[in-house]
Design a protein around this motif. Sequence first.
Motif, PDB file in Angstrom:
ATOM      1  N   VAL A  10      -4.938   1.356   7.176  1.00 26.38           N
ATOM      2  CA  VAL A  10      -6.200   0.815   6.677  1.00 26.38           C
ATOM      3  C   VAL A  10      -6.576   1.247   5.074  1.00 26.38           C
ATOM      4  O   VAL A  10      -6.852   0.359   4.213  1.00 26.38           O
ATOM      5  CB  VAL A  10      -7.506   1.214   7.464  1.00 26.38           C
ATOM      6  CG1 VAL A  10      -8.875   0.872   6.926  1.00 26.38           C
ATOM      7  CG2 VAL A  10      -7.252   0.441   9.035  1.00 26.38           C
ATOM      8  N   GLY A  11      -6.150   2.673   4.868  1.00 27.72           N
ATOM      9  CA  GLY A  11      -6.417   3.064   3.622  1.00 27.72           C
ATOM     10  C   GLY A  11      -5.436   2.515   2.952  1.00 27.72           C
ATOM     11  O   GLY A  11      -5.939   2.143   1.680  1.00 27.72           O
ATOM     12  N   LEU A  12      -4.204   2.288   2.893  1.00 26.18           N
ATOM     13  CA  LEU A  12      -3.322   1.511   1.976  1.00 26.18           C
ATOM     14  C   LEU A  12      -3.581   0.050   1.768  1.00 26.18           C
ATOM     15  O   LEU A  12      -3.642  -0.292   0.687  1.00 26.18           O
ATOM     16  CB  LEU A  12      -2.079   1.715   2.692  1.00 26.18           C
ATOM     17  CG  LEU A  12      -1.508   3.277   2.580  1.00 26.18           C
ATOM     18  CD1 LEU A  12       0.038   3.338   3.153  1.00 26.18           C
ATOM     19  CD2 LEU A  12      -1.495   3.802   1.211  1.00 26.18           C
ATOM     20  N   GLY A  16      -4.461  -1.099  -1.636  1.00 31.06           N
ATOM     21  CA  GLY A  16      -3.745  -2.294  -2.295  1.00 31.06           C
ATOM     22  C   GLY A  16      -4.528  -3.681  -2.777  1.00 31.06           C
ATOM     23  O   GLY A  16      -4.277  -4.153  -3.607  1.00 31.06           O
ATOM     24  N   SER A  17      -5.769  -3.647  -1.838  1.00 34.33           N
ATOM     25  CA  SER A  17      -6.561  -4.916  -2.097  1.00 34.33           C
ATOM     26  C   SER A  17      -7.399  -4.847  -3.350  1.00 34.33           C
ATOM     27  O   SER A  17      -7.796  -5.592  -4.065  1.00 34.33           O
ATOM     28  CB  SER A  17      -7.649  -5.174  -0.722  1.00 34.33           C
ATOM     29  OG  SER A  17      -6.753  -5.371   0.316  1.00 34.33           O
ATOM     30  N   GLU A  18      -7.460  -3.653  -3.669  1.00 30.95           N
ATOM     31  CA  GLU A  18      -8.287  -3.120  -5.004  1.00 30.95           C
ATOM     32  C   GLU A  18      -7.710  -3.855  -6.092  1.00 30.95           C
ATOM     33  O   GLU A  18      -8.230  -4.368  -7.100  1.00 30.95           O
ATOM     34  CB  GLU A  18      -8.358  -1.968  -5.246  1.00 30.95           C
ATOM     35  CG  GLU A  18      -9.356  -1.579  -6.471  1.00 30.95           C
ATOM     36  CD  GLU A  18     -10.580  -1.972  -6.537  1.00 30.95           C
ATOM     37  OE1 GLU A  18     -10.929  -2.452  -7.423  1.00 30.95           O
ATOM     38  OE2 GLU A  18     -11.194  -1.649  -5.388  1.00 30.95           O
ATOM     39  N   LEU A  19      -6.316  -4.209  -6.056  1.00 29.08           N
ATOM     40  CA  LEU A  19      -5.538  -4.811  -7.204  1.00 29.08           C
ATOM     41  C   LEU A  19      -5.947  -6.303  -7.610  1.00 29.08           C
ATOM     42  O   LEU A  19      -6.143  -6.905  -8.588  1.00 29.08           O
ATOM     43  CB  LEU A  19      -4.068  -4.862  -6.972  1.00 29.08           C
ATOM     44  CG  LEU A  19      -3.236  -3.607  -6.904  1.00 29.08           C
ATOM     45  CD1 LEU A  19      -2.062  -3.741  -6.413  1.00 29.08           C
ATOM     46  CD2 LEU A  19      -3.437  -2.784  -8.087  1.00 29.08           C
ATOM     47  N   VAL A  20      -6.611  -6.735  -6.408  1.00 26.86           N
ATOM     48  CA  VAL A  20      -7.208  -8.255  -6.437  1.00 26.86           C
ATOM     49  C   VAL A  20      -8.575  -8.326  -6.947  1.00 26.86           C
ATOM     50  O   VAL A  20      -8.894  -8.956  -7.894  1.00 26.86           O
ATOM     51  CB  VAL A  20      -7.094  -8.942  -5.187  1.00 26.86           C
ATOM     52  CG1 VAL A  20      -7.789 -10.335  -5.246  1.00 26.86           C
ATOM     53  CG2 VAL A  20      -5.684  -9.000  -4.679  1.00 26.86           C
ATOM     54  N   SER A  21      -9.541  -7.139  -6.621  1.00 27.25           N
ATOM     55  CA  SER A  21     -10.714  -7.395  -6.759  1.00 27.25           C
ATOM     56  C   SER A  21     -11.228  -6.750  -8.149  1.00 27.25           C
ATOM     57  O   SER A  21     -12.036  -6.991  -8.845  1.00 27.25           O
ATOM     58  CB  SER A  21     -11.681  -6.610  -5.675  1.00 27.25           C
ATOM     59  OG  SER A  21     -11.665  -5.253  -5.837  1.00 27.25           O
ATOM     60  N   GLY A  22     -10.576  -5.523  -8.591  1.00 27.43           N
ATOM     61  CA  GLY A  22     -10.878  -4.863  -9.721  1.00 27.43           C
ATOM     62  C   GLY A  22     -12.119  -4.117  -9.907  1.00 27.43           C
ATOM     63  O   GLY A  22     -12.735  -3.967 -11.202  1.00 27.43           O
ATOM     64  N   GLU A  23     -13.044  -4.033  -8.929  1.00 26.21           N
ATOM     65  CA  GLU A  23     -14.370  -3.546  -8.954  1.00 26.21           C
ATOM     66  C   GLU A  23     -14.355  -1.946  -8.461  1.00 26.21           C
ATOM     67  O   GLU A  23     -15.455  -1.543  -8.575  1.00 26.21           O
ATOM     68  CB  GLU A  23     -15.159  -4.386  -8.056  1.00 26.21           C
ATOM     69  CG  GLU A  23     -15.502  -5.731  -8.414  1.00 26.21           C
ATOM     70  CD  GLU A  23     -16.113  -5.632  -9.727  1.00 26.21           C
ATOM     71  OE1 GLU A  23     -17.173  -5.075 -10.139  1.00 26.21           O
ATOM     72  OE2 GLU A  23     -15.992  -6.576 -10.608  1.00 26.21           O
ATOM     73  N   VAL A  27     -10.953   0.715  -3.415  1.00 31.29           N
ATOM     74  CA  VAL A  27     -10.188   2.070  -3.423  1.00 31.29           C
ATOM     75  C   VAL A  27     -10.954   3.060  -3.234  1.00 31.29           C
ATOM     76  O   VAL A  27     -10.251   3.975  -2.551  1.00 31.29           O
ATOM     77  CB  VAL A  27      -9.551   2.146  -4.999  1.00 31.29           C
ATOM     78  CG1 VAL A  27     -10.682   2.569  -6.023  1.00 31.29           C
ATOM     79  CG2 VAL A  27      -8.545   3.096  -4.965  1.00 31.29           C
ATOM     80  N   MET A  28     -12.214   3.100  -3.326  1.00 29.92           N
ATOM     81  CA  MET A  28     -12.862   4.319  -2.799  1.00 29.92           C
ATOM     82  C   MET A  28     -12.961   4.258  -1.333  1.00 29.92           C
ATOM     83  O   MET A  28     -12.851   5.153  -0.690  1.00 29.92           O
ATOM     84  CB  MET A  28     -14.616   4.161  -3.383  1.00 29.92           C
ATOM     85  CG  MET A  28     -14.380   4.119  -5.013  1.00 29.92           C
ATOM     86  SD  MET A  28     -13.845   5.697  -5.503  1.00 29.92           S
ATOM     87  CE  MET A  28     -13.458   5.180  -6.991  1.00 29.92           C
ATOM     88  N   LEU A  29     -13.293   3.029  -0.498  1.00 26.07           N
ATOM     89  CA  LEU A  29     -13.267   2.944   0.750  1.00 26.07           C
ATOM     90  C   LEU A  29     -11.755   3.464   1.426  1.00 26.07           C
ATOM     91  O   LEU A  29     -11.676   4.110   2.356  1.00 26.07           O
ATOM     92  CB  LEU A  29     -13.569   1.619   1.259  1.00 26.07           C
ATOM     93  CG  LEU A  29     -14.985   0.958   0.923  1.00 26.07           C
ATOM     94  CD1 LEU A  29     -15.037  -0.465   1.502  1.00 26.07           C
ATOM     95  CD2 LEU A  29     -16.141   1.991   1.561  1.00 26.07           C
ATOM     96  N   GLY A  30     -10.863   2.866   0.512  1.00 21.76           N
ATOM     97  CA  GLY A  30      -9.488   3.494   0.848  1.00 21.76           C
ATOM     98  C   GLY A  30      -9.421   4.872   1.053  1.00 21.76           C
ATOM     99  O   GLY A  30      -8.837   5.331   1.842  1.00 21.76           O
ATOM    100  N   GLY A  31     -10.048   5.706  -0.151  1.00 20.24           N
ATOM    101  CA  GLY A  31      -9.808   7.001  -0.188  1.00 20.24           C
ATOM    102  C   GLY A  31     -10.698   7.741   1.039  1.00 20.24           C
ATOM    103  O   GLY A  31     -10.100   8.489   1.658  1.00 20.24           O
TER     104      GLY A  31
END
Length: 149
Positions: A10-12, A16-23, A27-31
């Motif tokens: 789930v974290g990865l 990885g989805s952060e690369l699309v959103s850029g907000e 990535v913080m939820l992934g952390g």
Amino acid sequence: MEPALIWLLVGLVLIGSELVSGELFLVMLGGGALAAAAGAAFGLTLLPAAGLGGAVAVLLLLAVRPAAKRRLDAHLGTLERHQDRFVGAAAEVVQRVDGERGQVRIGRELWSARSMDGVEVLEAGSTVTILQVTGAAVLVTGRGELPPS
């Protein structure tokens, strides 16, 4: 499947989805999910691992994201201003420019170009004014107009 492995996946996926959103949100939820994976790997059950992940995610969102977002916006702002330096400058038409395609020389660089109004046709060798930069192309005119401010 092991809970730690599920949290890790789930974290990865979130990172990885952060690369699309850029907000800098996913990535913080992934952390947080990675923290939950670590907790599960050390023996925490589902609810305590989820609580740990949620707490870490909230901490990252409140403490890390604003500072990281400011740095990212400041860096991206300088990239946008780099292109803005061409607006109002003169360029030489290298390949016929019309509303669909063309090419101009700005200094030593070749840029794709289109006429601003989509109708004007500018022949090779003429001098044009750059009115706008749109990605890797410039919108130009041969009428000597100044760009809108």
